[in-house]
Scaffold this motif. Structure first.
Motif, short mmCIF file in Angstrom:
data_model
loop_
_atom_site.label_atom_id
_atom_site.label_comp_id
_atom_site.label_asym_id
_atom_site.label_seq_id
_atom_site.Cartn_x
_atom_site.Cartn_y
_atom_site.Cartn_z
N ILE A 199 0.85 -1.19 0.00
CA ILE A 199 0.00 0.00 0.00
C ILE A 199 0.89 1.24 0.00
CG2 ILE A 199 -1.68 1.35 1.35
CD1 ILE A 199 -2.70 -1.28 2.54
N VAL A 200 0.53 2.23 -0.80
CA VAL A 200 1.19 3.54 -0.75
C VAL A 200 0.17 4.55 -0.24
CG1 VAL A 200 2.17 5.44 -2.10
CG2 VAL A 200 2.84 3.08 -2.60
N LEU A 201 0.53 5.26 0.82
CA LEU A 201 -0.30 6.33 1.36
C LEU A 201 0.41 7.64 1.08
CD1 LEU A 201 -1.21 4.81 4.86
CD2 LEU A 201 -2.54 4.70 2.74
N GLY A 202 -0.28 8.57 0.44
CA GLY A 202 0.31 9.87 0.14
C GLY A 202 -0.39 10.98 0.89
N SER A 203 0.41 11.87 1.49
CA SER A 203 -0.13 13.05 2.15
C SER A 203 0.85 14.17 1.89
CB SER A 203 -0.30 12.79 3.65
OG SER A 203 -1.04 13.83 4.25
N TRP A 204 0.72 14.76 0.72
CA TRP A 204 1.65 15.82 0.32
C TRP A 204 1.19 17.11 0.98
CZ3 TRP A 204 1.68 14.61 -5.67
CH2 TRP A 204 2.31 13.38 -5.89
N CYS A 205 1.92 17.51 1.98
CA CYS A 205 1.53 18.63 2.85
C CYS A 205 1.12 19.87 2.05
CB CYS A 205 2.69 18.96 3.79
SG CYS A 205 2.25 20.15 5.04
N GLY A 206 -0.19 20.13 2.05
CA GLY A 206 -0.67 21.35 1.41
C GLY A 206 -1.00 21.25 -0.06
N LYS A 207 -0.80 20.08 -0.68
CA LYS A 207 -1.21 19.94 -2.08
C LYS A 207 -1.78 18.55 -2.31
CE LYS A 207 3.20 18.53 -4.23
NZ LYS A 207 4.23 18.90 -5.21
N LYS A 208 -2.54 18.41 -3.40
CA LYS A 208 -3.26 17.17 -3.67
C LYS A 208 -2.31 16.05 -4.08
CE LYS A 208 -7.24 15.39 -6.23
NZ LYS A 208 -7.72 14.67 -5.04
N PHE A 209 -2.51 14.88 -3.50
CA PHE A 209 -1.74 13.69 -3.86
C PHE A 209 -2.15 13.22 -5.25
CE2 PHE A 209 -1.56 8.90 -3.58
CZ PHE A 209 -0.17 8.80 -3.62
N ARG A 210 -1.16 12.87 -6.09
CA ARG A 210 -1.43 12.46 -7.47
C ARG A 210 -0.96 11.02 -7.69
NH1 ARG A 210 -1.45 16.62 -11.25
NH2 ARG A 210 -1.73 14.91 -12.75
N PRO A 211 -1.87 10.04 -7.53
CA PRO A 211 -1.50 8.64 -7.72
C PRO A 211 -0.91 8.36 -9.11
CG PRO A 211 -3.66 8.80 -6.69
CD PRO A 211 -3.28 10.19 -7.11
N ASP A 212 -1.41 9.07 -10.13
CA ASP A 212 -0.90 8.84 -11.49
C ASP A 212 0.57 9.19 -11.60
OD1 ASP A 212 -1.89 11.49 -10.98
OD2 ASP A 212 -1.72 11.96 -13.11
N ARG A 213 0.97 10.26 -10.93
CA ARG A 213 2.39 10.65 -10.95
C ARG A 213 3.25 9.61 -10.24
NH1 ARG A 213 2.73 17.13 -9.73
NH2 ARG A 213 1.50 17.84 -11.52
N VAL A 214 2.74 9.10 -9.14
CA VAL A 214 3.48 8.09 -8.39
C VAL A 214 3.65 6.83 -9.25
CG1 VAL A 214 3.43 6.57 -6.37
CG2 VAL A 214 2.70 8.96 -6.15
N ALA A 215 2.57 6.40 -9.88
CA ALA A 215 2.59 5.16 -10.68
C ALA A 215 3.52 5.27 -11.88
CB ALA A 215 1.17 4.83 -11.14
N SER A 216 3.72 6.49 -12.39
CA SER A 216 4.53 6.66 -13.60
C SER A 216 6.02 6.86 -13.32
CB SER A 216 4.01 7.85 -14.42
OG SER A 216 4.17 9.06 -13.70
N ARG A 217 6.42 6.82 -12.06
CA ARG A 217 7.84 6.96 -11.75
C ARG A 217 8.62 5.77 -12.31
NH1 ARG A 217 6.78 8.67 -5.43
NH2 ARG A 217 6.05 10.81 -5.85
N PRO A 218 9.84 6.01 -12.79
CA PRO A 218 10.62 4.93 -13.41
C PRO A 218 10.77 3.73 -12.48
CG PRO A 218 11.67 7.05 -13.82
CD PRO A 218 10.54 7.31 -12.85
#
Length: 265
Positions: A199-218
């Protein structure tokens, strides 16, 4: 006889939320602009600080007899206020136990020790219920918590502990033990791939978490969490403040995600 400070400025959200919970909000004369809990605080109280900066002149106009802040990041704000003769308390609590102790100490400082002790006990009982429920899970997921994306910053200590209480295991426990954010920066994102979180939990302080950006990392397509679509946002006000929110709604949301993950297996 009224006891304790009567004109408090809260430089972060958690003392505001705690003082409202204790029924001591009448003491608060200024709050952080990042405060969202409780919602009424934003309507009732003037906003005089961010996290790394503050309107010193505006704070002084409020004639505070006590200012409450958090961590080394607010050291410069504290120093300037102290030079103006203001009494300042900078807490530095990083763990679940320390959050509970913080609430007890805050209550004692404002003459509401009994209420604060009862409230902390109630929060502790709530955590125990979640922990007992988590103990029934057939398997514990490996969890990667991301506090920021540029650079990658892993979860702080209380977050890792709440993940464990909710039934998961933080994949960077050695980073969570570090007190400074710079010590939780991941120099190499492929280390997440190697540790293979479920599981990946994202909490980018002050901005919206973007699962698509995470998934597209090399290379990240190989991570079980990415493969299975287990990329979830936890709103930062619920988990990144070391106060009541994290111990109630924050941990409950983590537990909900983990239970849903386990139900699929």
């Amino acid at each position: 006889m009224t006891r304790g400070p009567q004109r408090i400025v809260c430089l972060t959200e958690e003392p505001t939320e705690a003082l409202y919970a204790l029924g001591e909000q009448h003491r608060i004369v200024g709050i952080s602009g990042f405060t969202v809990r409780p919602a009424i605080a934003r309507k009732e109280k003037p906003k005089v600080s961010a996290f790394t900066s503050a309107k010193i002149g505006e704070i002084l106009k409020l004639r505070p007899d006590f200012v409450i802040g958090f961590s080394d990041i607010q050291a410069d704000i504290a120093a300037e206020l102290i030079r103006h003769g203001v009494e300042v308390w900078i807490s530095n609590h990083r763990s679940v136990d320390e959050i509970l102790d913080y609430i007890r100490r805050l209550g004692a400082l404002v003459g509401a020790a009994d209420k604060a002790n009862a409230y902390a006990d109630e929060l502790q009982r709530g955590l125990a219920v979640i922990e007992r429920e988590a103990a029934t899970l057939p398997r514990r997921p490996k969890v990667y918590f991301e506090e920021w994306d540029e650079p990658l910053i892993t979860g702080i200590r209380w977050v890792a502990e709440l993940v464990r209480i909710a039934g998961g295991d933080d994949i960077f426990p050695e980073r969570a033990a570090e007190s400074l954010a710079k010590q939780r920066i991941l120099e190499d994102g492929s280390e997440v791939v190697r540790r293979a979180p479920d599981i990946v939990l994202g909490s980018w302080c002050g901005k919206k978490f973007r699962p698509d950006r995470v998934a597209s990392r090399p290379g990240w397509a190989a991570i079980p969490a990415v493969r299975d679509g287990e990329l979830h946002e936890i709103k930062s006000p619920l988990i990144l403040q070391p106060g009541p929110a994290a111990l109630t709604e924050g941990v409950a949301e983590i537990a909900r995600i983990i239970r849903a993950w386990a139900a699929k297996r």
